[in-house]
Design a protein around this motif. Structure first.
Motif, short mmCIF file in Angstrom:
data_model
loop_
_atom_site.label_atom_id
_atom_site.label_comp_id
_atom_site.label_asym_id
_atom_site.label_seq_id
_atom_site.Cartn_x
_atom_site.Cartn_y
_atom_site.Cartn_z
N THR A 1 -0.89 0.70 -9.70
CA THR A 1 -0.48 1.91 -9.21
C THR A 1 -1.74 2.69 -8.87
OG1 THR A 1 1.01 2.06 -10.92
CG2 THR A 1 0.73 3.87 -9.36
N ASN B 1 -2.48 3.28 -4.65
CA ASN B 1 -2.80 4.70 -4.22
C ASN B 1 -4.09 5.15 -3.67
OD1 ASN B 1 -0.23 6.60 -4.45
ND2 ASN B 1 -0.12 5.18 -6.32
N ASN C 1 0.72 -1.29 0.00
CA ASN C 1 0.18 0.11 0.04
C ASN C 1 1.00 1.18 -0.12
OD1 ASN C 1 -1.39 2.25 0.95
ND2 ASN C 1 -3.02 0.94 1.80
N GLU C 2 0.83 1.93 -1.21
CA GLU C 2 1.64 3.07 -1.15
C GLU C 2 1.21 4.25 -0.31
OE1 GLU C 2 4.50 3.99 -2.82
OE2 GLU C 2 4.57 2.19 -3.75
N VAL C 3 0.13 4.13 -0.09
CA VAL C 3 -0.40 5.32 1.11
C VAL C 3 0.09 5.05 2.40
CG1 VAL C 3 -2.35 6.21 2.10
CG2 VAL C 3 -2.44 5.51 -0.51
N ARG D 1 -9.00 14.77 -7.94
CA ARG D 1 -7.69 15.12 -8.80
C ARG D 1 -7.48 13.99 -9.63
NH1 ARG D 1 -7.83 20.45 -8.61
NH2 ARG D 1 -7.10 21.03 -6.72
N LEU D 2 -6.42 13.95 -10.46
CA LEU D 2 -6.28 12.95 -11.39
C LEU D 2 -5.03 12.45 -11.48
CD1 LEU D 2 -8.95 13.14 -12.61
CD2 LEU D 2 -7.73 14.35 -14.76
N LEU D 3 -4.84 10.99 -11.45
CA LEU D 3 -3.48 10.31 -11.74
C LEU D 3 -3.57 9.77 -13.15
CD1 LEU D 3 -1.63 9.90 -9.23
CD2 LEU D 3 -2.86 7.88 -8.76
N LEU D 4 -2.54 10.23 -13.90
CA LEU D 4 -2.72 9.95 -15.35
C LEU D 4 -1.74 9.08 -15.76
CD1 LEU D 4 -3.60 11.16 -18.11
CD2 LEU D 4 -1.60 12.42 -18.04
N GLY D 5 -2.11 8.11 -16.74
CA GLY D 5 -1.47 7.17 -17.60
C GLY D 5 -1.73 7.10 -18.89
N TYR E 1 -3.57 23.34 -7.16
CA TYR E 1 -2.96 22.16 -7.67
C TYR E 1 -1.68 21.93 -6.67
CZ TYR E 1 -5.89 20.39 -11.06
OH TYR E 1 -6.89 19.63 -11.82
N GLU F 1 6.19 11.84 -18.67
CA GLU F 1 5.72 10.79 -18.13
C GLU F 1 6.42 9.57 -18.45
OE1 GLU F 1 1.51 9.06 -19.19
OE2 GLU F 1 2.61 7.31 -18.80
N THR G 1 -2.59 20.80 -3.65
CA THR G 1 -2.96 19.19 -3.62
C THR G 1 -1.65 18.14 -3.89
OG1 THR G 1 -4.67 19.93 -5.19
CG2 THR G 1 -4.57 17.53 -4.95
N LEU H 1 -8.60 10.84 -5.35
CA LEU H 1 -7.92 10.82 -6.52
C LEU H 1 -8.66 9.64 -7.28
CD1 LEU H 1 -5.58 12.45 -5.68
CD2 LEU H 1 -4.39 10.33 -5.17
N ARG I 1 4.88 7.94 -10.86
CA ARG I 1 3.52 8.44 -11.38
C ARG I 1 3.36 9.84 -11.24
NH1 ARG I 1 3.61 4.03 -14.28
NH2 ARG I 1 3.08 2.20 -13.35
N LEU I 2 2.28 10.25 -12.19
CA LEU I 2 1.90 11.62 -12.36
C LEU I 2 0.67 12.11 -11.71
CD1 LEU I 2 4.57 12.34 -13.82
CD2 LEU I 2 3.13 12.69 -15.97
N LEU I 3 0.45 13.10 -11.17
CA LEU I 3 -0.57 13.76 -10.71
C LEU I 3 -0.65 14.90 -11.61
CD1 LEU I 3 -2.36 12.88 -8.49
CD2 LEU I 3 -0.99 13.99 -6.80
N LEU I 4 -1.74 15.04 -12.38
CA LEU I 4 -1.81 16.07 -13.47
C LEU I 4 -2.62 17.39 -13.10
CD1 LEU I 4 -1.29 17.00 -16.45
CD2 LEU I 4 -3.20 15.61 -16.96
#
Lengths: 331, 331
Positions: free
Chosen positions: B110, B114, A48-50, B91-95, A107, A82, A110, B61, A91-94
Motif C-alpha cells: 500500500t 500510494n 498505482n493508487e495515485v 503526513r503519516l500512513l499508519l499500519g 489535517y 484500522e 491534508t 506521505l 488504509r488510514l491517514l493518521l
DNA sequence: TTGAAAGCGATACCAC
DNA sequence: GTGGTATCGCTTTCAA
C-alpha cells in the motif's frame, strides 16, 4: 516501476483491456483475461493508487483524526478503526490534533488534498466550521454533534453509574473530578455524576482539572487530598487520573477501598493491572472504533443507514477500589 | 473542487504560471505573482496532492508500520515520528502489523502504491525480503538490521542494567523473564541480562513467554510465583509484564521491594503511576520516534548523513520496586 | 517573464 | 470483446 502499459505490452493487449480485468468490469474473453493475469503476476504488477485516485477523484484512504494517540484511551479506538477499515480494503491517514483547532484544520486539509474517501474524527469542534469543506462522509467518534453521524458511548449514563456506585457503597464525602471543560465527553460524564450526587444524601465537592496527562494527574491527586483530606470517595475524570489518585491515597497511608473508594472512567487496559485493580466505567473503545469505521464505510458506499447516531453502552466494572466489589479480576 | 485552472482563469494567467508561484520556482513577475496569490486566496485554492504526486512520482506521505499501537510503548514512538514529520510537512500512513509477515507485506505494498517517500518500520523481518521492493528510504525503528539505517535503544545494555540493579541490591534468587523469541529487542535485553546474571553470584531461572498483551501478562505473573515461589527479584520483559508481576506479588501478600524486587523495561508513562512506582529501564521512545523521522527525512532529502545507525541510551530508573531506590517520584 | 503542451498512470466512453 | 483516446490536476520542458 511497472505500469499498466507494461502489462498490456507483455500480454499483447491494450491498456483498456488490462484495466478491465483489473477492475473486473466490462467484457473480457476468458483467454485474454488469462494472458493478462499471467503478465500481471510475471511482472509483479500492482496498480498505482495515485493515478487511480486522480482519475476517480477518490482514494482508498480514510482520514483518522485523534486528540492524542499517547493517551491510552485512543490507541484502542484507532485499532478498532484500522481493523475494520482494513477488512474493507481501506488504509488510514493518521493525525493527532492535541485538541487544537489549527492542527485539526491542517489535517482536514491534508485529508482533502489526498482525496480521502471519508474522515473519522474525535473532535469537540465539529460545529466550528472546520469540517464544512468536507464533501465526503464524516463520522464523529467518542464525540457527538447534531450535525454529523457519530459513534459514542453514553457519557451521561457513565457519570450516573459512577456516582451511583459510590453512593450505594456508602461514600459520604465524595469528590467529583471535573475534566477539561473543552472536552465534551468529560463534561457529559461530569453532568451525569452531578445529577446523581445532587439527588443523593451525600456531601460532595468538585475539583476542576484542565488536562489529562500522566504528569498532571499526579498533581491533581496531591491537590485533591490536600484540599479534601477527609474525602472517602472519588469519581475520577478518567482512569489515568483514577490511578494517580489511588497511588496518592496509598502513599498517604489510606486504605482502599476501606478509607477511600475510587472509580475511574474508560477502562483502559492497564486499569485492571492497577493496584488495587481499579473499579471503573467501561467504554467499549475498540468496538467504538470498529463501529465508527463500519458506519463510515456504509456512508462511503452510500448504503442505507438505519441509525446515524450509534450510542454504545457503558458499564460499571466492579473491581477492588470500591467496597463489596468482587475480588476476582476479570479482564 | 477548485483546480489550478480556476485559479489561472481568475488571475488571468496560464496554469504554468500558477504552478510556478505555487512551487516558488521559475521566473514570475512580482505583479503577476500578486494576482495569482489573490486568486488563490479568493478561491480558497489548495493544490491536489494526488495530481502532484502522480506527476512527481512522490507524495508528501511517510509510511509508518508498527507492531501494535495498542501496546503502550508504540504510541510514544508514533507521536515522535508524527511530530517530527509534521514539522517537515509530511503526513503519516499508519499500519499495524501484529508482527505478521503478511500484514507487513500488505502495508508495504500500500505504501508503495500510494507513492510514499519513505517508510519507518518497527519490524523483525527487515531481512526477509519484504522490504526489498522499496526503492525509497527505509528506517528501522526500535529494531536493527545490518542492511538498513536504524534508530534503536541499546537493548543489551538495558538488559545488563536491569540485572546489575537487582544483583547490586541483593537479590539472590532472580527470575528472568524472556520475551517472545521473534521480537528482537526482547532477545537483546534478555541476552544482556543473562550476561550479567551468568557472571554474578546468584541463583536465577528463566521464564519464557510468548506475548506482550495485558491479559497474557497476568497469566505469566501467576505462573511465575507458582513455579518460583521463593524468587526475590524479577527482571520483567517489559513494563506491562512488570506491572502484572507487581500486582500478583502484592496479591500474594509479598512486600515490595522487601520480599521481591521488580524491574521492568521501557518506562511507559503508566509505570510511574504503578503502585509502587515501577523501577525500570527507560527507553526514550518519543525521542526514538523523532530521531527515526529525522533520519528518514535526511535520507529523503538526500542530505549527507553522518551516522546510519543511531543508538539511543537507556537508563535505569530507580523507583520503588527496587531496594534503596529513591522514594521520591520523578516523572 | 509567460504560455502551450506533453506527460505522470490509470479509467471509461465510444467505436469497431 | 477489444482498442483508441480523452481525462483527472498538476509540473515542467520548450518556445516565444
Amino acid at each position: 516501476m511497472v505500469t499498466i502499459k507494461d502489462v498490456a505490452k507483455e500480454a499483447g493487449v491494450s491498456v483498456a483491456t488490462v484495466s478491465r480485468v483489473l477492475n473486473d468490469n466490462g467484457y473480457v474473453g476468458a483467454d485474454t483475461r488469462e494472458k493478462v493475469m499471467e503478465a500481471i503476476s510475471k511482472l509483479n504488477y500492482s496498480p498505482n493508487e495515485v493515478a487511480r485516485s486522480l482519475y476517480k477523484r477518490e482514494s482508498r484512504l480514510i482520514g483518522l483524526l485523534l486528540p492524542d494517540i499517547t493517551n491510552p484511551f485512543f490507541p484502542q479506538l484507532a485499532r478498532g478503526v484500522e481493523d475494520e477499515a482494513a477488512r474493507e480494503g481501506f488504509r488510514l491517514l493518521l493525525g493527532n490534533s492535541d485538541e487544537k483547532a489549527k492542527k485539526e484544520q491542517e489535517y482536514i486539509q491534508t485529508f482533502l488534498q489526498n482525496n480521502v474517501v471519508g474522515v473519522i474524527s474525535a473532535t469537540n469542534r465539529a460545529d466550528d466550521g472546520i469540517y464544512e469543506p468536507l464533501s465526503i462522509p464524516l463520522v464523529l467518534m467518542d464525540r457527538t454533534s447534531g450535525a454529523y453521524p457519530s459513534v459514542y458511548a453514553d457519557g451521561r449514563e457513565g457519570g450516573r453509574l459512577a456516582a451511583k456506585a459510590l453512593v450505594e457503597r456508602g461514600a459520604k464525602k465524595i469528590t467529583l473530578i471535573k475534566g477539561p471543560a473543552h472536552v465534551k465527553p468529560a463534561m457529559e460524564r461530569f453532568q451525569g455524576a452531578l445529577e446523581v450526587l445532587g439527588a443523593a444524601e451525600v456531601d460532595f465537592s468538585v475539583l476542576s482539572t484542565d488536562s489529562y496527562t500522566f504528569d498532571a494527574a499526579k498533581g491533581w491527586a496531591e491537590e485533591l487530598f490536600r484540599v479534601h483530606p477527609d474525602t472517602d470517595g472519588v469519581i475520577a475524570s478518567n482512569d489515568i487520573v483514577g490511578i494517580a489518585i489511588l497511588h496518592e491515597a496509598l502513599r498517604l497511608g489510606k486504605r482502599i477501598p476501606a478509607d477511600v473508594q475510587v472509580v475511574g472512567y474508560d477502562d483502559i487496559p492497564q486499569s485492571s493491572l492497577a493496584y488495587p485493580p481499579l473499579s471503573t466505567i467501561r467504554q467499549p473503545a475498540y468496538d467504538m472504533g470498529r463501529e465508527a469505521a463500519k458506519l463510515l464505510i456504509r456512508l462511503i458506499k452510500k448504503q442505507s443507514i438505519t441509525e446515524t447516531a450509534v450510542e454504545l453502552p457503558v458499564a460499571f466494572i466492579d473491581r477492588q477500589t470500591t467496597r463489596g466489589g468482587t475480588h476476582d479480576e476479570e479482564s
